[in-house]
Design an enzyme around this catalytic site. Structure first.
Site, PDB file in Angstrom:
ATOM      1  CD  GLU A 200      -1.131  31.886  12.505  1.00 51.11           C
ATOM      2  OE1 GLU A 200      -2.141  32.721  12.491  1.00 51.11           O
ATOM      3  OE2 GLU A 200      -1.068  31.415  11.160  1.00 51.11           O
ATOM      4  CD  GLU A 380      -2.051  28.657   7.508  1.00 51.89           C
ATOM      5  OE1 GLU A 380      -2.159  30.155   8.043  1.00 51.89           O
ATOM      6  OE2 GLU A 380      -2.698  28.972   8.900  1.00 51.89           O
TER       7      GLU A 380
END
Ligand code: FCB
Length: 473
Positions: A200, A380
């Site tokens: 991320e 995720e």
């Protein structure tokens, strides 16, 4: 936590199913499944994810150096209740027990991250063998239990010494990252089939450098987008090091957010498109197409530090072919004409998360449509719930079961529509240190009693075990 009243969409976002609330939602049968009979393709990989700083603890052991999250979490006022990752879920000492839990769940894949300051205390120089040995034991333990390791090289715990030298604003840190990656590939490359580079990058940019509620706690928009470029460069240099040293596959891990106009106005459509540039294309495009999105470059202006930081050859490095793309999906954004984000769906215990399972379908199909049939893994997806140990020793997280079921149903629709999704990982295996929210938010399939470090499988863990065994819902 505020719970805005959900209101139906007013035309902006077509939606195939009703939203599920964080708790409650559509009725579930006893085992939490609807009688949908949704089967995933044979060989689909079922997994769960964690990250080093969030679970390991043992912050001062075996030669581990300081990371920016040690500094940040120990700074008064930065995290809820002053929580730190000093002990976390004590996974560094309890990893064997955790490996056994994974085997009991039937996991096929375990996504974890390697702590850079365990491998190089100051982010440079000779490796710390004791740090590498820990990950070797972990990886061997996974193989012994028939679980495929998926290792993330960087999940935000930058060595503090590198922050002191400029952090991700410094181009040199991308080169230090490549050195670190090479060390790790040489030590573990024979045993890790899938590598993820930077977790991320957008969260580092937005939370770390724009909003400042993550380490290193800056509020500096000019720096933020230069940081994005250096994170991309780090990714590309690590891919090159991987090709030179290792077997297996490698790719980036991007959190993507569908950006819908909040209403039917052309202004909202324009604002949502630009937001999509900042949320998604700023990360997807350089890696997958070798270009920065022009609308974002224009919006930042010709004198931006991002524009100034791009050197000849950088985009070729950044866009070196990858083997797969890891997608992390939590929430959509509904963008109004004035570029603000408006709530549309139930908000979870995490104030930033709107629960919208169809967003999973939308983002997976969009990536395939716009970037081609690159293999995808969801690394995720999950929900925090206010879990508690009941008197009978169980943890009834019905809201998490509903959330996961609805998101898996959306993922299944995406697969049926032709998306090459090969695996899915719940965030998270264990309750853990949720960054600035500390231990207040519990995201695990497995409850952690932080007083005793006892692990208890939640209802969702039992349910997920059945999903894995059935290869579907
Ligand atoms: C993601 C992070 C992960 C965890 C979840 C809830 O953004 O990658 O570490 O904090 O959110």
């Amino acid at each position: 936590m505020s719970m805005p009243t959900p209101r139906p969409p007013d035309g902006a976002a077509p939606s195939a199913t009703a939203p599920a609330a964080a708790t409650g939602g559509p009725a579930v049968t006893d085992d939490g499944n609807r009688p949908d009979g949704l089967r995933f393709p044979p060989g689909f990989g079922w997994g769960a994810a964690t990250s080093a700083y969030q679970i390991e603890g043992a912050a001062k052991e075996d030669g581990r150096g300081e990371s920016i999250w040690d500094t940040f979490s120990r700074t008064p006022g930065r995290t809820r209740n002053g929580d730190t990752g000093d002990v976390a879920a004590d996974h560094y000492h309890r990893y064997v027990e955790d490996l056994d839990l994974m085997r009991d769940l039937g996991l096929h894949s375990y996504r974890f991250s390697i702590s850079w300051p365990r491998v190089q205390a100051d982010g440079a120089g000779a490796p710390n063998q004791r740090g590498l040995d820990f990950y070797r034991r972990l990886v061997d333990g996974l193989h012994e239990r028939g679980i495929a390791p998926m290792a993330t090289l960087f999940h935000w715990d930058l060595p503090q010494a590198l922050q002191d030298a400029g952090g991700w604003e410094s181009r040199d840190v991308a080169h230090r990252f490549a050195d670190y990656a090479e060390i790790v590939f040489r030590a573990l490359g024979d045993r890790v089939p899938v590598w993820l580079t930077v977790n991320e990058p957008k969260t580092v940019v937005q939370n770390g450098y724009l909003e400042g509620h993550h380490a290193p706690g800056r509020q500096d928009p000019a720096a933020a987008y230069l940081v994005a470029h250096h994170l991309h460069l780090a990714h590309g240099l690590a891919v090159a090091a991987h090709r030179a040293t290792g077997a297996g596959r490698i790719g980036p891990a991007l959190n993507l957010h569908p950006c819908y106009p909040a209403d039917g106005s052309p202004e909202a459509a324009r604002a949502a498109r630009l937001r999509d540039g900042y949320e998604n294309r700023l990360y997807l495009d350089p890696i997958l197409t070798g270009r920065y999105p022009q609308d974002v470059l224009d919006d930042l202006g010709p004198d931006s530090r991002l524009a100034g930081g791009i050197r000849d050859g950088d985009l070729a490095t950044i866009s070196a072919p990858v083997d797969l793309l890891a997608v992390q999906y939590y929430t959509p954004y509904y963008v109004a004409a004035d570029a603000t984000t408006v709530p549309r769906w139930p908000t979870s215990q995490a104030s930033w998360q709107q629960i919208h399972p169809d967003g999973m379908y939308d983002i997976l199909t969009r990536v395939t449509r716009d970037y081609g049939p690159i293999p995808l893994t969801v690394t995720e997806n999950g929900l925090p719930t206010p879990d508690a140990l009941d008197a009978d020793g169980t943890v009834d997280d019905a809201g998490r079961v509903t959330f996961l079921r609805d998101h898996l149903a959306a993922a299944h629709r995406a697969v049926a529509a032709g998306v090459p999704l090969e695996s899915y990982h719940v965030w998270s295996l264990l309750d853990n240190f949720e960054w600035d929210a500390g231990y207040d938010e519990r995201w695990g399939l497995v409850y952690v009693d932080y007083q005793t470090q006892r692990r208890v499988l939640k209802r969702s863990a039992h349910w997920y075990r059945q999903v894995i065994a059935a290869n579907g819902l």
